[in-house]
Structure formats: structure tokens, C-alpha cells
Design a protein around this motif. Structure first.
Motif, PDB file in Angstrom:
ATOM      1  N   ALA A   2     -34.293  34.839  42.669  1.00 50.07           N
ATOM      2  CA  ALA A   2     -35.093  33.756  43.198  1.00 50.07           C
ATOM      3  C   ALA A   2     -34.165  32.312  42.984  1.00 50.07           C
ATOM      4  O   ALA A   2     -34.022  31.589  44.010  1.00 50.07           O
ATOM      5  CB  ALA A   2     -36.352  33.507  42.434  1.00 50.07           C
ATOM      6  N   PHE A   3     -33.598  32.244  41.881  1.00 52.59           N
ATOM      7  CA  PHE A   3     -32.819  30.964  41.639  1.00 52.59           C
ATOM      8  C   PHE A   3     -31.297  31.463  41.236  1.00 52.59           C
ATOM      9  O   PHE A   3     -31.195  32.262  40.639  1.00 52.59           O
ATOM     10  CB  PHE A   3     -33.479  30.086  40.416  1.00 52.59           C
ATOM     11  CG  PHE A   3     -34.982  29.704  40.713  1.00 52.59           C
ATOM     12  CD1 PHE A   3     -34.848  28.476  41.644  1.00 52.59           C
ATOM     13  CD2 PHE A   3     -35.839  29.869  40.507  1.00 52.59           C
ATOM     14  CE1 PHE A   3     -36.097  27.909  42.216  1.00 52.59           C
ATOM     15  CE2 PHE A   3     -36.946  29.577  40.888  1.00 52.59           C
ATOM     16  CZ  PHE A   3     -37.139  28.487  41.619  1.00 52.59           C
ATOM     17  N   VAL A   4     -30.516  30.386  41.635  1.00 55.85           N
ATOM     18  CA  VAL A   4     -28.967  30.579  41.559  1.00 55.85           C
ATOM     19  C   VAL A   4     -28.441  29.158  40.597  1.00 55.85           C
ATOM     20  O   VAL A   4     -28.710  28.059  41.122  1.00 55.85           O
ATOM     21  CB  VAL A   4     -28.267  30.935  42.431  1.00 55.85           C
ATOM     22  CG1 VAL A   4     -26.717  31.316  42.257  1.00 55.85           C
ATOM     23  CG2 VAL A   4     -28.833  32.261  43.248  1.00 55.85           C
ATOM     24  N   ILE A   5     -27.800  29.309  39.686  1.00 59.76           N
ATOM     25  CA  ILE A   5     -27.118  28.148  39.049  1.00 59.76           C
ATOM     26  C   ILE A   5     -25.726  27.992  39.878  1.00 59.76           C
ATOM     27  O   ILE A   5     -24.951  28.952  39.760  1.00 59.76           O
ATOM     28  CB  ILE A   5     -26.974  28.341  37.552  1.00 59.76           C
ATOM     29  CG1 ILE A   5     -28.319  28.501  37.052  1.00 59.76           C
ATOM     30  CG2 ILE A   5     -26.126  27.138  37.068  1.00 59.76           C
ATOM     31  CD1 ILE A   5     -28.364  28.677  35.792  1.00 59.76           C
ATOM     32  N   THR A   6     -25.370  26.914  40.228  1.00 57.51           N
ATOM     33  CA  THR A   6     -24.393  26.440  41.239  1.00 57.51           C
ATOM     34  C   THR A   6     -23.184  25.610  40.437  1.00 57.51           C
ATOM     35  O   THR A   6     -23.315  25.203  39.273  1.00 57.51           O
ATOM     36  CB  THR A   6     -24.717  26.037  42.604  1.00 57.51           C
ATOM     37  OG1 THR A   6     -25.320  24.819  42.307  1.00 57.51           O
ATOM     38  CG2 THR A   6     -25.675  26.819  43.310  1.00 57.51           C
ATOM     39  N   GLY A   7     -22.369  25.142  41.187  1.00 61.97           N
ATOM     40  CA  GLY A   7     -21.022  24.436  40.850  1.00 61.97           C
ATOM     41  C   GLY A   7     -21.312  23.268  39.742  1.00 61.97           C
ATOM     42  O   GLY A   7     -20.422  23.202  38.926  1.00 61.97           O
ATOM     43  N   VAL A  63     -23.444  28.001  52.314  1.00 63.49           N
ATOM     44  CA  VAL A  63     -22.195  28.820  52.507  1.00 63.49           C
ATOM     45  C   VAL A  63     -21.401  28.598  51.240  1.00 63.49           C
ATOM     46  O   VAL A  63     -20.785  29.752  50.442  1.00 63.49           O
ATOM     47  CB  VAL A  63     -21.604  28.659  53.862  1.00 63.49           C
ATOM     48  CG1 VAL A  63     -20.191  29.666  53.543  1.00 63.49           C
ATOM     49  CG2 VAL A  63     -22.306  29.086  54.618  1.00 63.49           C
ATOM     50  N   GLU A  64     -21.063  27.317  50.749  1.00 62.28           N
ATOM     51  CA  GLU A  64     -20.097  26.963  49.904  1.00 62.28           C
ATOM     52  C   GLU A  64     -20.821  27.378  48.429  1.00 62.28           C
ATOM     53  O   GLU A  64     -20.059  27.551  47.525  1.00 62.28           O
ATOM     54  CB  GLU A  64     -20.081  25.434  49.835  1.00 62.28           C
ATOM     55  CG  GLU A  64     -19.194  24.837  50.766  1.00 62.28           C
ATOM     56  CD  GLU A  64     -20.108  24.555  52.265  1.00 62.28           C
ATOM     57  OE1 GLU A  64     -21.314  24.630  52.102  1.00 62.28           O
ATOM     58  OE2 GLU A  64     -19.517  24.610  53.183  1.00 62.28           O
ATOM     59  N   GLU A  65     -22.088  27.800  48.247  1.00 60.47           N
ATOM     60  CA  GLU A  65     -22.747  28.118  47.087  1.00 60.47           C
ATOM     61  C   GLU A  65     -22.954  29.557  46.755  1.00 60.47           C
ATOM     62  O   GLU A  65     -23.058  30.176  45.820  1.00 60.47           O
ATOM     63  CB  GLU A  65     -24.171  27.449  47.146  1.00 60.47           C
ATOM     64  CG  GLU A  65     -24.206  25.820  46.800  1.00 60.47           C
ATOM     65  CD  GLU A  65     -25.455  25.416  46.919  1.00 60.47           C
ATOM     66  OE1 GLU A  65     -25.924  23.993  46.346  1.00 60.47           O
ATOM     67  OE2 GLU A  65     -26.393  25.898  47.674  1.00 60.47           O
ATOM     68  N   GLU A  66     -22.512  30.267  47.960  1.00 63.61           N
ATOM     69  CA  GLU A  66     -22.836  31.707  47.658  1.00 63.61           C
ATOM     70  C   GLU A  66     -22.055  32.291  46.863  1.00 63.61           C
ATOM     71  O   GLU A  66     -22.263  33.495  46.186  1.00 63.61           O
ATOM     72  CB  GLU A  66     -22.531  32.246  49.187  1.00 63.61           C
ATOM     73  CG  GLU A  66     -23.645  32.218  50.409  1.00 63.61           C
ATOM     74  CD  GLU A  66     -23.350  32.707  51.508  1.00 63.61           C
ATOM     75  OE1 GLU A  66     -22.474  33.493  51.812  1.00 63.61           O
ATOM     76  OE2 GLU A  66     -24.312  32.451  52.261  1.00 63.61           O
TER      77      GLU A  66
END
Length: 78
Positions: A2-7, A63-66
Motif C-alpha cells: 500500500a505505501f512505499v518510502i521514497t527518495g 515513474v521516478e519513484e518506482e
């Protein structure tokens, strides 16, 4: 997942998200925190406290967060 931790977590790595998670599904890695998709209950508590807005829903990722989704999957596949 459900959630993703990004840059933004890579430069901040504050940890408030792990503190508020009611099911302890957020773990600290070498370079950032990661959310375990098998344990997460999709409550969103982590999103509300992230000081750098690094946590996004998987379906809202750019797309950059994938690559961050791939990193999380690799982290928990150990």
C-alpha cells in the motif's frame, strides 16, 4: 504494497514513521526506512508524521519513484 518510502527518506531518515506504526511494519535499512507490505495494515499513520513527505501510496507513485518499490521488495526478500 500500500505505501512505499521514497527518495526524501535517504537524506532525512528521521524515523517518526517507525515510531507511530501500530503493527511495526517499518524497518530501518542501511540507507532508508522500508515498509513491509506483508505486515502493513494500510492505516496511513506513517504518512501523517513523515517530515519530508517521503511516503506515497504504491498506485500514486511516479515513474521516478518506482525504483523505491523495487528496493523495498528486495529488502524484505532476504
Amino acid at each position: 504494497m500500500a505505501f512505499v518510502i521514497t527518495g526524501p527518506c535517504e537524506t532525512e531518515k528521521a524515523g517518526e514513521c517507525a515510531t507511530v506504526c501500530p503493527v511495526d511494519c517499518i524497518e530501518e535499512g542501511k540507507d532508508q526506512f522500508y515498509i513491509d507490505p506483508d505486515i502493513c495494515i494500510d492505516c496511513g499513520a506513517c504518512v501523517a508524521v513523515c517530515p519530508v513527505d517521503a511516503i506515497v501510496e504504491e498506485y500514486d507513485m511516479t515513474v521516478e519513484e518506482e525504483p523505491y518499490l523495487e528496493k523495498a521488495e528486495a529488502f524484505f526478500s532476504k
